[in-house]
Design a protein around this motif. Structure first.
Motif, PDB file in Angstrom:
ATOM      1  N   ARG A 235       0.809  -1.223   0.000  1.00 45.25           N
ATOM      2  CA  ARG A 235       0.000   0.000   0.000  1.00 45.25           C
ATOM      3  C   ARG A 235       0.843   1.273   0.000  1.00 45.25           C
ATOM      4  O   ARG A 235       0.459   2.264  -0.600  1.00 45.25           O
ATOM      5  CB  ARG A 235      -0.925  -0.002   1.223  1.00 45.25           C
ATOM      6  CG  ARG A 235      -1.839  -1.209   1.307  1.00 45.25           C
ATOM      7  CD  ARG A 235      -2.903  -1.235   0.240  1.00 45.25           C
ATOM      8  NE  ARG A 235      -3.814  -2.370   0.426  1.00 45.25           N
ATOM      9  CZ  ARG A 235      -4.931  -2.565  -0.249  1.00 45.25           C
ATOM     10  NH1 ARG A 235      -5.288  -1.692  -1.180  1.00 45.25           N
ATOM     11  NH2 ARG A 235      -5.689  -3.624  -0.033  1.00 45.25           N
ATOM     12  N   PHE A 236       1.935   1.291   0.734  1.00 45.68           N
ATOM     13  CA  PHE A 236       2.811   2.454   0.817  1.00 45.68           C
ATOM     14  C   PHE A 236       2.055   3.717   1.242  1.00 45.68           C
ATOM     15  O   PHE A 236       2.139   4.769   0.590  1.00 45.68           O
ATOM     16  CB  PHE A 236       3.541   2.685  -0.509  1.00 45.68           C
ATOM     17  CG  PHE A 236       4.573   1.635  -0.795  1.00 45.68           C
ATOM     18  CD1 PHE A 236       5.856   1.723  -0.260  1.00 45.68           C
ATOM     19  CD2 PHE A 236       4.247   0.528  -1.576  1.00 45.68           C
ATOM     20  CE1 PHE A 236       6.801   0.735  -0.510  1.00 45.68           C
ATOM     21  CE2 PHE A 236       5.186  -0.459  -1.825  1.00 45.68           C
ATOM     22  CZ  PHE A 236       6.474  -0.355  -1.295  1.00 45.68           C
ATOM     23  N   CYS A 237       1.293   3.607   2.324  1.00 46.88           N
ATOM     24  CA  CYS A 237       0.659   4.794   2.900  1.00 46.88           C
ATOM     25  C   CYS A 237       1.746   5.790   3.278  1.00 46.88           C
ATOM     26  O   CYS A 237       2.865   5.417   3.646  1.00 46.88           O
ATOM     27  CB  CYS A 237      -0.165   4.412   4.124  1.00 46.88           C
ATOM     28  SG  CYS A 237      -1.537   3.293   3.755  1.00 46.88           S
ATOM     29  N   ALA A 238       1.416   7.066   3.204  1.00 51.36           N
ATOM     30  CA  ALA A 238       2.431   8.119   3.332  1.00 51.36           C
ATOM     31  C   ALA A 238       3.153   8.081   4.672  1.00 51.36           C
ATOM     32  O   ALA A 238       4.337   8.412   4.750  1.00 51.36           O
ATOM     33  CB  ALA A 238       1.786   9.485   3.127  1.00 51.36           C
ATOM     34  N   PHE A 239       2.453   7.676   5.721  1.00 56.24           N
ATOM     35  CA  PHE A 239       3.002   7.754   7.080  1.00 56.24           C
ATOM     36  C   PHE A 239       3.717   6.488   7.514  1.00 56.24           C
ATOM     37  O   PHE A 239       4.363   6.474   8.558  1.00 56.24           O
ATOM     38  CB  PHE A 239       1.878   8.037   8.089  1.00 56.24           C
ATOM     39  CG  PHE A 239       0.741   7.053   7.995  1.00 56.24           C
ATOM     40  CD1 PHE A 239       0.791   5.850   8.663  1.00 56.24           C
ATOM     41  CD2 PHE A 239      -0.381   7.336   7.223  1.00 56.24           C
ATOM     42  CE1 PHE A 239      -0.239   4.943   8.564  1.00 56.24           C
ATOM     43  CE2 PHE A 239      -1.419   6.432   7.110  1.00 56.24           C
ATOM     44  CZ  PHE A 239      -1.355   5.233   7.780  1.00 56.24           C
ATOM     45  N   CYS A 240       3.617   5.408   6.749  1.00 59.49           N
ATOM     46  CA  CYS A 240       3.955   4.086   7.259  1.00 59.49           C
ATOM     47  C   CYS A 240       5.287   3.572   6.719  1.00 59.49           C
ATOM     48  O   CYS A 240       5.529   3.583   5.508  1.00 59.49           O
ATOM     49  CB  CYS A 240       2.841   3.106   6.899  1.00 59.49           C
ATOM     50  SG  CYS A 240       3.080   1.466   7.626  1.00 59.49           S
ATOM     51  N   ALA A 241       6.110   3.065   7.641  1.00 58.61           N
ATOM     52  CA  ALA A 241       7.411   2.511   7.265  1.00 58.61           C
ATOM     53  C   ALA A 241       7.375   1.004   7.075  1.00 58.61           C
ATOM     54  O   ALA A 241       8.395   0.413   6.681  1.00 58.61           O
ATOM     55  CB  ALA A 241       8.441   2.858   8.340  1.00 58.61           C
ATOM     56  N   ILE A 242       6.243   0.365   7.323  1.00 56.78           N
ATOM     57  CA  ILE A 242       6.181  -1.091   7.273  1.00 56.78           C
ATOM     58  C   ILE A 242       6.639  -1.654   5.922  1.00 56.78           C
ATOM     59  O   ILE A 242       7.436  -2.603   5.874  1.00 56.78           O
ATOM     60  CB  ILE A 242       4.769  -1.594   7.627  1.00 56.78           C
ATOM     61  CG1 ILE A 242       4.454  -1.292   9.103  1.00 56.78           C
ATOM     62  CG2 ILE A 242       4.622  -3.083   7.346  1.00 56.78           C
ATOM     63  CD1 ILE A 242       5.350  -1.992  10.089  1.00 56.78           C
ATOM     64  N   PRO A 243       6.172  -1.117   4.780  1.00 54.08           N
ATOM     65  CA  PRO A 243       6.651  -1.685   3.509  1.00 54.08           C
ATOM     66  C   PRO A 243       8.162  -1.545   3.324  1.00 54.08           C
ATOM     67  O   PRO A 243       8.779  -2.360   2.634  1.00 54.08           O
ATOM     68  CB  PRO A 243       5.885  -0.879   2.451  1.00 54.08           C
ATOM     69  CG  PRO A 243       4.674  -0.372   3.157  1.00 54.08           C
ATOM     70  CD  PRO A 243       5.134  -0.091   4.549  1.00 54.08           C
ATOM     71  N   LEU A 244       8.741  -0.509   3.935  1.00 56.54           N
ATOM     72  CA  LEU A 244      10.182  -0.331   3.841  1.00 56.54           C
ATOM     73  C   LEU A 244      10.924  -1.403   4.637  1.00 56.54           C
ATOM     74  O   LEU A 244      12.084  -1.720   4.336  1.00 56.54           O
ATOM     75  CB  LEU A 244      10.583   1.051   4.372  1.00 56.54           C
ATOM     76  CG  LEU A 244       9.874   2.258   3.737  1.00 56.54           C
ATOM     77  CD1 LEU A 244      10.312   3.538   4.434  1.00 56.54           C
ATOM     78  CD2 LEU A 244      10.142   2.331   2.246  1.00 56.54           C
ATOM     79  N   ILE A 245      10.252  -1.963   5.633  1.00 55.90           N
ATOM     80  CA  ILE A 245      10.869  -2.969   6.503  1.00 55.90           C
ATOM     81  C   ILE A 245      10.593  -4.381   6.000  1.00 55.90           C
ATOM     82  O   ILE A 245      11.502  -5.198   5.849  1.00 55.90           O
ATOM     83  CB  ILE A 245      10.350  -2.813   7.946  1.00 55.90           C
ATOM     84  CG1 ILE A 245      10.705  -1.427   8.499  1.00 55.90           C
ATOM     85  CG2 ILE A 245      10.901  -3.919   8.849  1.00 55.90           C
ATOM     86  CD1 ILE A 245      10.011  -1.102   9.807  1.00 55.90           C
ATOM     87  N   THR A 246       9.330  -4.664   5.713  1.00 58.30           N
ATOM     88  CA  THR A 246       8.922  -6.042   5.413  1.00 58.30           C
ATOM     89  C   THR A 246       8.901  -6.350   3.921  1.00 58.30           C
ATOM     90  O   THR A 246       8.773  -7.522   3.542  1.00 58.30           O
ATOM     91  CB  THR A 246       7.527  -6.326   5.999  1.00 58.30           C
ATOM     92  OG1 THR A 246       6.577  -5.424   5.408  1.00 58.30           O
ATOM     93  CG2 THR A 246       7.527  -6.119   7.506  1.00 58.30           C
ATOM     94  N   GLY A 247       8.959  -5.320   3.078  1.00 57.44           N
ATOM     95  CA  GLY A 247       8.940  -5.561   1.642  1.00 57.44           C
ATOM     96  C   GLY A 247       7.531  -5.729   1.099  1.00 57.44           C
ATOM     97  O   GLY A 247       6.534  -5.435   1.762  1.00 57.44           O
ATOM     98  N   ARG A 248       7.459  -6.196  -0.123  1.00 59.98           N
ATOM     99  CA  ARG A 248       6.180  -6.345  -0.810  1.00 59.98           C
ATOM    100  C   ARG A 248       5.339  -7.443  -0.164  1.00 59.98           C
ATOM    101  O   ARG A 248       5.846  -8.359   0.493  1.00 59.98           O
ATOM    102  CB  ARG A 248       6.415  -6.691  -2.283  1.00 59.98           C
ATOM    103  CG  ARG A 248       7.346  -5.753  -3.026  1.00 59.98           C
ATOM    104  CD  ARG A 248       6.775  -4.370  -3.250  1.00 59.98           C
ATOM    105  NE  ARG A 248       5.664  -4.380  -4.192  1.00 59.98           N
ATOM    106  CZ  ARG A 248       5.150  -3.275  -4.744  1.00 59.98           C
ATOM    107  NH1 ARG A 248       5.634  -2.087  -4.433  1.00 59.98           N
ATOM    108  NH2 ARG A 248       4.143  -3.343  -5.582  1.00 59.98           N
ATOM    109  N   HIS A 249       4.034  -7.333  -0.372  1.00 60.67           N
ATOM    110  CA  HIS A 249       3.106  -8.301   0.195  1.00 60.67           C
ATOM    111  C   HIS A 249       3.278  -9.674  -0.463  1.00 60.67           C
ATOM    112  O   HIS A 249       3.363  -9.784  -1.682  1.00 60.67           O
ATOM    113  CB  HIS A 249       1.668  -7.810  -0.010  1.00 60.67           C
ATOM    114  CG  HIS A 249       0.626  -8.793   0.417  1.00 60.67           C
ATOM    115  ND1 HIS A 249       0.057  -9.710  -0.440  1.00 60.67           N
ATOM    116  CD2 HIS A 249       0.058  -9.019   1.629  1.00 60.67           C
ATOM    117  CE1 HIS A 249      -0.814 -10.436   0.212  1.00 60.67           C
ATOM    118  NE2 HIS A 249      -0.836 -10.044   1.461  1.00 60.67           N
ATOM    119  N   HIS A 250       3.317 -10.700   0.366  1.00 56.50           N
ATOM    120  CA  HIS A 250       3.293 -12.060  -0.175  1.00 56.50           C
ATOM    121  C   HIS A 250       2.476 -12.958   0.748  1.00 56.50           C
ATOM    122  O   HIS A 250       2.645 -12.960   1.968  1.00 56.50           O
ATOM    123  CB  HIS A 250       4.702 -12.619  -0.405  1.00 56.50           C
ATOM    124  CG  HIS A 250       5.585 -12.611   0.799  1.00 56.50           C
ATOM    125  ND1 HIS A 250       6.312 -11.511   1.179  1.00 56.50           N
ATOM    126  CD2 HIS A 250       5.863 -13.581   1.717  1.00 56.50           C
ATOM    127  CE1 HIS A 250       7.003 -11.788   2.267  1.00 56.50           C
ATOM    128  NE2 HIS A 250       6.743 -13.026   2.621  1.00 56.50           N
TER     129      HIS A 250
END
Length: 436
Positions: free
Chosen positions: A150-165
């Motif tokens: 999703r890459f919501c503006a406030f969220c670092a989760i995708p930067l840590i965990t990578g793409r959804h699988h």
């Protein structure tokens, strides 16, 4: 040969806990004696693994302080090997080793199985999803996917965990079967983005969540299934029929909405607007009568003025969420918001708005709780305390939602259901008794 002892310390969310439980199983199957979250007054084991959180500032600070605490034990010789894994070390793997040299090895969010190889010098023939449950034995978290697109503006989760699988449904169902054979009756399904489950497993990019939940519900011994962390955009509407029709799927949904003001939602890059949000809530409540919705909201995002916050307050007052959490915006480096917006709302204003929001929600929660007085509810008993047994209804997820205090009576046992008549209501607790 004397067995070596390993402590695994878990910080952060339930998704981290599942990783720790898998690590515990693999270490145990490699011949080590394992302990999870040892008491603070106990002496640490010779080997310590810290599973960190790196989501927001407070969580990062807690992780750093915990690592430093064990680094002191490493210097003194109480701990002979110190490992760090999880979100914090995934995100700052280049910077942290120089700052905390006492750590023997750093692992990230996805490569932590290397800890087992390093400690045991071998890798056990354990199936990847097998684990030692650290929650009360009758309930467990069930992680069905990792990462987020999703890459919501406030969220670092995708930067840590990578793409959804997504995990394969066959493996998930097999894990459920294995855990029910060990006494687990309640499964709290978790993912960073529940709505996206299965879209990466088929060429049509269709959600597979409804089918998966149906398959889990078919497993003998599964009494409760509770769903956490749905995303409002691209919501799998066929899931609602499953919740409504399957008796062992709880009338509960955790769906993080964050805000309701269109300008704020757009700035957050939430891929959904006010109208779509309201229509989705209406559809959920009309399709699943009596459902309890848990959501999370944010105050103080850049661009949230008095008008936008008033809109958020009005949203909470009219929607009357049964369960709600909220937090003040915290700028996270490298996110879209940090790169493109000024953190313009003063911290004291963020906190003031948060306090106002939660004070109103406490009033709403009390009113909703009071409506349960006189009702007889099915309660899962979690633990025994000096004056009460403590349990939860189908509308209550462990750790975050209200509990039911049940006056002691013969026949009440941990891990079993009881029919409890509610006699008193508090904002975040119910009090009741059985007919026994």
């Amino acid at each position: 040969m004397e067995k070596r002892n390993v402590d695994v310390v878990t910080l952060g969310c339930s998704k981290n806990l599942v990783d720790s439980e898998r690590l515990l199983r693999q270490l145990s199957d490699s011949g080590l004696t394992v302990r999870h979250d040892p008491p603070e007054d106990s002496r640490p084991s010779e080997i310590v693994v810290v599973n960190t959180c790196g989501f927001i500032g407070d969580a990062k600070e807690e992780s750093i302080n915990t690592i430093l605490e064990y680094a002191a034990h490493r210097r003194s010789g109480d701990v002979r090997r110190l490992y760090v894994m999880g979100c914090l070390s995934e995100r700052y793997r280049k910077e942290l080793p120089a700052e905390i040299p006492e750590v023997d090895a750093w692992f990230g969010k996805m490569d932590w199985s290397g800890i087992v190889s390093d400690i045991a010098r071998q890798f056990p023939a354990t199936v990847p999803y097998d684990r030692i449950i650290t929650t009360p034995r009758h309930h467990a978290y069930l992680k069905i996917s990792e990462g987020c697109d999703r890459f919501c503006a406030f969220c670092a989760i995708p930067l840590i965990t990578g793409r959804h699988h997504s995990r394969r449904p066959e493996e998930i169902v097999e894990e459920v079967r294995m855990l029910t054979e060990r006494g687990v009756r309640e499964f709290n399904v978790i993912a960073q983005d529940l709505s996206a489950y299965g879209r990466d497993l088929n060429s049509a990019k269709q959600s597979g969540l409804a089918d998966l939940v149906n398959r889990i519900a078919d497993v003998p011994g599964v009494d409760w299934i509770r769903l956490h962390y749905a995303y409002p955009a691209d919501f799998p509407h066929d899931l609602l029929g499953v919740i409504a029709d399957r008796p062992n799927v709880c009338n509960y949904l955790d769906i993080a909405l964050q805000h309701i003001s269109d300008p704020v939602l757009k700035a957050m890059r939430r891929h959904v607007d006010r109208r779509q949000t309201l229509e989705l809530i209406d559809e959920i409540r009309s399709t699943v009568p009596g459902i309890h919705l848990r959501t999370t909201l944010m105050t103080g995002f850049p661009g949230e003025g008095e008008r936008e916050f008033a809109e958020l307050m009005e949203f909470v007052e009219t929607q009357r969420f049964e369960r709600m959490g909220a937090f003040a915006y915290c700028e996270e480096e490298d996110t879209y918001a940090a790169r493109n917006y000024t953190d313009s709302v003063p911290q004291e204003v963020k906190q003031q708005r948060l306090d106002m929001l939660m004070a109103r929600q406490e009033e709403i929660s009390l009113d909703i709780q009071q409506q349960k007085v006189g009702q007889t509810l099915r309660v899962m008993i979690d633990r025994e305390e000096p004056e009460y047994f403590v349990g939860r209804t189908e509308w209550d997820s462990p750790e975050v939602d209200p509990e039911v205090l049940v006056r002691k009576a013969p026949g009440l046992r941990r891990g079993e259901f009881a029919d409890v008549t509610i006699t008193e209501a508090l904002p975040f607790e119910l009090i009741g008794e059985t007919d026994a």
